[in-house]
Write a protein that holds these residues in place. Structure first.
Motif, PDB file in Angstrom:
ATOM      1  N   ASP A   1      19.310  50.972  23.889  1.00  0.00           N
ATOM      2  CA  ASP A   1      19.259  51.080  25.420  1.00  0.00           C
ATOM      3  C   ASP A   1      20.343  51.179  26.422  1.00  0.00           C
ATOM      4  N   PHE A   2      20.556  49.240  25.596  1.00  0.00           N
ATOM      5  CA  PHE A   2      22.484  49.091  26.744  1.00  0.00           C
ATOM      6  C   PHE A   2      22.921  49.649  26.826  1.00  0.00           C
ATOM      7  N   SER A   3      23.632  50.500  26.124  1.00  0.00           N
ATOM      8  CA  SER A   3      24.920  51.184  26.212  1.00  0.00           C
ATOM      9  C   SER A   3      25.071  52.689  26.947  1.00  0.00           C
ATOM     10  N   SER A   4      23.729  52.993  27.029  1.00  0.00           N
ATOM     11  CA  SER A   4      23.542  54.384  27.200  1.00  0.00           C
ATOM     12  C   SER A   4      22.966  54.486  28.757  1.00  0.00           C
ATOM     13  N   ASN A   5      22.421  53.219  28.784  1.00  0.00           N
ATOM     14  CA  ASN A   5      21.888  52.724  30.671  1.00  0.00           C
ATOM     15  C   ASN A   5      23.412  53.495  31.463  1.00  0.00           C
ATOM     16  N   PRO A   6      22.827  54.318  32.400  1.00  0.00           N
ATOM     17  CA  PRO A   6      23.920  54.630  33.773  1.00  0.00           C
ATOM     18  C   PRO A   6      24.560  53.080  34.072  1.00  0.00           C
ATOM     19  N   TYR A   7      23.754  52.277  34.653  1.00  0.00           N
ATOM     20  CA  TYR A   7      23.814  51.200  35.568  1.00  0.00           C
ATOM     21  C   TYR A   7      24.380  49.472  34.717  1.00  0.00           C
ATOM     22  N   ARG A   8      24.223  48.832  33.851  1.00  0.00           N
ATOM     23  CA  ARG A   8      23.734  47.961  33.470  1.00  0.00           C
ATOM     24  C   ARG A   8      25.464  47.795  32.645  1.00  0.00           C
ATOM     25  N   PRO A   9      25.656  48.556  31.701  1.00  0.00           N
ATOM     26  CA  PRO A   9      27.506  48.661  31.272  1.00  0.00           C
ATOM     27  C   PRO A   9      28.031  48.586  32.056  1.00  0.00           C
ATOM     28  N   VAL A  10      28.248  49.617  33.242  1.00  0.00           N
ATOM     29  CA  VAL A  10      29.263  49.276  34.181  1.00  0.00           C
ATOM     30  C   VAL A  10      29.217  48.180  34.633  1.00  0.00           C
ATOM     31  N   VAL A  11      28.418  47.487  35.183  1.00  0.00           N
ATOM     32  CA  VAL A  11      27.849  46.359  36.348  1.00  0.00           C
ATOM     33  C   VAL A  11      29.074  45.168  35.297  1.00  0.00           C
ATOM     34  N   TRP A  12      28.960  45.353  34.245  1.00  0.00           N
ATOM     35  CA  TRP A  12      30.003  44.208  33.095  1.00  0.00           C
ATOM     36  C   TRP A  12      31.161  44.546  33.097  1.00  0.00           C
ATOM     37  N   GLN A  13      31.572  45.433  33.312  1.00  0.00           N
ATOM     38  CA  GLN A  13      32.472  46.031  32.602  1.00  0.00           C
ATOM     39  C   GLN A  13      33.394  45.799  34.150  1.00  0.00           C
ATOM     40  N   LEU A  14      33.138  46.542  35.199  1.00  0.00           N
ATOM     41  CA  LEU A  14      33.474  45.692  36.428  1.00  0.00           C
ATOM     42  C   LEU A  14      33.471  44.884  36.885  1.00  0.00           C
ATOM     43  N   VAL A  15      32.994  43.821  36.525  1.00  0.00           N
ATOM     44  CA  VAL A  15      32.778  41.580  36.198  1.00  0.00           C
ATOM     45  C   VAL A  15      33.847  42.026  35.449  1.00  0.00           C
ATOM     46  N   ILE A  16      34.296  42.057  34.404  1.00  0.00           N
ATOM     47  CA  ILE A  16      35.579  42.334  33.136  1.00  0.00           C
ATOM     48  C   ILE A  16      36.506  41.957  34.131  1.00  0.00           C
ATOM     49  N   MET A  17      36.742  43.579  35.100  1.00  0.00           N
ATOM     50  CA  MET A  17      37.763  43.723  35.395  1.00  0.00           C
ATOM     51  C   MET A  17      38.070  43.160  37.132  1.00  0.00           C
ATOM     52  N   THR A  18      37.188  42.263  37.270  1.00  0.00           N
ATOM     53  CA  THR A  18      37.589  41.442  38.443  1.00  0.00           C
ATOM     54  C   THR A  18      37.924  40.231  38.165  1.00  0.00           C
ATOM     55  N   ILE A  19      37.392  39.813  37.086  1.00  0.00           N
ATOM     56  CA  ILE A  19      38.064  38.507  36.736  1.00  0.00           C
ATOM     57  C   ILE A  19      39.030  38.427  36.484  1.00  0.00           C
ATOM     58  N   THR A  20      39.365  39.451  35.063  1.00  0.00           N
ATOM     59  CA  THR A  20      40.975  39.596  34.915  1.00  0.00           C
ATOM     60  C   THR A  20      41.851  40.013  35.576  1.00  0.00           C
ATOM     61  N   GLY A  21      41.587  40.563  36.607  1.00  0.00           N
ATOM     62  CA  GLY A  21      42.644  40.881  38.014  1.00  0.00           C
ATOM     63  C   GLY A  21      42.653  39.700  38.352  1.00  0.00           C
ATOM     64  N   LEU A  22      41.621  39.230  39.471  1.00  0.00           N
ATOM     65  CA  LEU A  22      42.245  37.707  39.905  1.00  0.00           C
ATOM     66  C   LEU A  22      43.210  36.732  39.001  1.00  0.00           C
ATOM     67  N   VAL A  23      42.460  36.452  37.714  1.00  0.00           N
ATOM     68  CA  VAL A  23      43.562  35.832  37.325  1.00  0.00           C
ATOM     69  C   VAL A  23      44.997  36.602  37.317  1.00  0.00           C
ATOM     70  N   VAL A  24      45.539  37.613  36.902  1.00  0.00           N
ATOM     71  CA  VAL A  24      46.622  37.887  37.354  1.00  0.00           C
ATOM     72  C   VAL A  24      47.476  37.924  38.347  1.00  0.00           C
ATOM     73  N   TYR A  25      46.210  37.847  39.085  1.00  0.00           N
ATOM     74  CA  TYR A  25      47.373  37.587  41.128  1.00  0.00           C
ATOM     75  C   TYR A  25      47.780  36.658  40.750  1.00  0.00           C
ATOM     76  N   GLY A  26      46.924  35.751  40.508  1.00  0.00           N
ATOM     77  CA  GLY A  26      47.484  34.574  40.182  1.00  0.00           C
ATOM     78  C   GLY A  26      48.578  34.335  40.064  1.00  0.00           C
ATOM     79  N   GLY A  27      49.532  35.222  39.268  1.00  0.00           N
ATOM     80  CA  GLY A  27      50.915  34.981  38.757  1.00  0.00           C
ATOM     81  C   GLY A  27      50.707  34.889  37.372  1.00  0.00           C
ATOM     82  N   ILE A  28      51.989  33.901  36.984  1.00  0.00           N
ATOM     83  CA  ILE A  28      52.121  33.533  35.381  1.00  0.00           C
ATOM     84  C   ILE A  28      52.020  32.413  35.841  1.00  0.00           C
ATOM     85  N   LYS A  29      52.798  31.804  36.166  1.00  0.00           N
ATOM     86  CA  LYS A  29      52.407  29.416  35.980  1.00  0.00           C
ATOM     87  C   LYS A  29      50.843  29.830  36.591  1.00  0.00           C
TER      88      LYS A  29
END
Length: 457
Positions: A139-167
């Motif tokens: 039910d969750f994985s086939s939901n048209p909204y919730r998995p997308v929201v969480w996927q975008l949250v993960i990408m946002t967190i990942t992007g913020l860390v990478v934006y900070g650079g290496i050190k």
């Protein structure tokens, strides 16, 4: 295209930072939901011995190949091949690595998002009060909204860390996340192995059963060893370019391999004894992957005293494991955009994150509204998974070791891993021999087998 001079590049500030980042790249969801079952279903201790042997004799040399390319060139995966083999088509290997990283992060971020959903379900108590866990996941994985929201949250967190650079970004966060991950896994392991009946699972895991070992088992151990270290997609080339010239590459590669293997074994001790303790199903019939994590293990937590607490800890550590991998994979694409196209780190991170997220959303929706859309008989998620694991990673790794063994001069490789002949070891020539002659054959066998035998990589 404008390639930035190496002097403009950020770098890791400490040896621990290098190990944390590279090990974080290697340690991912596969360590937790694939390694435990693959080990127990293929001879337990016998598989472990084969795996460790392949890690030492194949995994570490292949990792050194990528590290040496990146550090020698001081550039991203594409730029490294272009610099070390100018006016040749070898830059296409770097291009393959970047495309592979793009594809992997597209569907991996979807899976990483699932871990956030289940963390929330654990915190709210919903998960352990659900009677039909298979339906709950469906039910969750086939939901048209919730998995997308969480996927975008993960990408946002990942992007913020990478934006900070290496050190200030990648190194800072992986130096925190990796110890946290190890502590959380160790905490759950202690609970798991002390459950009544858990020792049967420990024996099943560690006592070798040579009767079930066959050629496929050897291939699976080889495939697990070769690709559990995050080789074949440019991650280690990119990270290698950030390693300072006085760092001992062989020692670093060995420490990363040890950390990855140690976490994988701890994950096995966390999962398998608990499954045995509560007899939630036959180990031989279980499939590594989402079914184990999102359908089987919640049954264990439901039956375990204090299961709510351990469910929260478990899914939190899954989130951490996912993030340490997504961060490294995004950096492959960002480094390319930054150094080859001249974008600022901020602009490169935004472009990479958004474009990967677009494909990632389509992969996420493959379980729901796009489940009927197929390309060569596979959903978008399935195609990305199959193509990256069975084709792009294996052939990328093969071409990398062929490049180091046959195109990059032997003296250049030895000069790089010996820090300009400052480090002396008879192992260096042995490592080069493995890279030149043995690793291409081993990875070539995996590349062929991956197309015909399910679960090799």
């Amino acid at each position: 295209m404008a390639t930035l001079p190496s002097g403009n590049r950020d770098s890791f500030s400490s040896k621990f930072g290098v190990i944390a980042a590279a090990a974080g790249s290697a340690v991912g969801l596969g360590n937790i939901w694939r390694f435990p079952l693959v080990t127990t279903q293929n001879g337990g201790g016998a598989f472990l011995l084969l795996y460790v042997g392949f890690i030492i004799f194949i995994g570490i040399p292949v990792m050194l190949s990528e590290f040496s390319i990146g550090r020698r060139a001081q550039l991203n995966a594409f730029g490294s091949f272009k610099k070390l083999a100018p006016k040749t088509p070898w830059y296409l290997v770097g291009s393959l690595g970047i495309i592979t990283a793009f594809a992997i992060l597209s569907f991996y971020s979807a899976v990483a998002g699932w871990t956030l959903e289940y963390l929330v379900q654990s915190l709210t108590g919903k998960l352990l009060h659900t009677d039909d866990l298979v339906k709950n996941f469906s039910d969750f994985s086939s939901n048209p909204y919730r998995p997308v929201v969480w996927q975008l949250v993960i990408m946002t967190i990942t992007g913020l860390v990478v934006y900070g650079g290496i050190k200030k970004g990648i190194e800072k966060f992986t130096k925190i996340l990796m110890p946290v991950l190890a502590i959380l896994i160790a905490f759950v392991v202690i609970r798991s192995v002390t459950l009544p009946g858990a020792m049967k699972g420990v024996r099943y895991l560690f006592i070798p059963d040579w009767s079930v070992v066959n050629f496929k088992t050897v291939l699976m151990a080889l495939g697990q060893a070769a690709f559990s270290l995050s080789v074949g997609m440019g991650t280690l080339i990119t990270y290698g370019s950030y390693i300072q010239k006085d760092n001992h590459l062989l020692k670093t590669a060995s420490q990363v391999a040890f950390t990855d293997t140690f976490i994988a074994i701890l994950a096995s001790l966390m999962v398998i004894p608990a499954i045995f303790a509560f007899s939630v199903g036959s180990i031989d019939q279980m499939s590594p992957g989402p079914g184990l994590v999102f359908e089987v293990l919640p049954l264990v937590f439901k039956a375990m005293p204090g299961g709510v607490v351990f469910a929260v800890i478990f899914f939190f550590l899954l989130c951490v494991a996912a993030l340490t991998s997504t961060i490294s994979v995004l950096e492959v694409v960002v480094a390319y955009l930054k150094e080859e196209l001249g974008f600022s780190r901020g602009k490169a991170t935004l472009i990479a994150s958004v474009s990967i997220s677009v494909l990632g959303v389509l992969a996420t929706l493959s379980f729901g509204v796009l489940s009927g859309f197929h390309i060569i008989g596979k959903t978008i998620f399935g195609l990305l998974d199959f193509a990256s694991a069975n084709i792009m990673l294996t052939f990328g790794a093969l071409l990398i070791v062929v490049f180091v063994g046959w195109k990059l001069k032997k003296e250049n490789f030895l000069d790089e891993i010996s820090n300009g002949a400052k480090l002396k070891s008879s192992l260096y020539r042995v490592v080069f021999f493995i890279i030149k002659y043995i690793a291409p054959v081993a990875i070539g066998i995996i590349a062929v087998a991956a197309l015909f035998i399910k679960g090799i990589t």
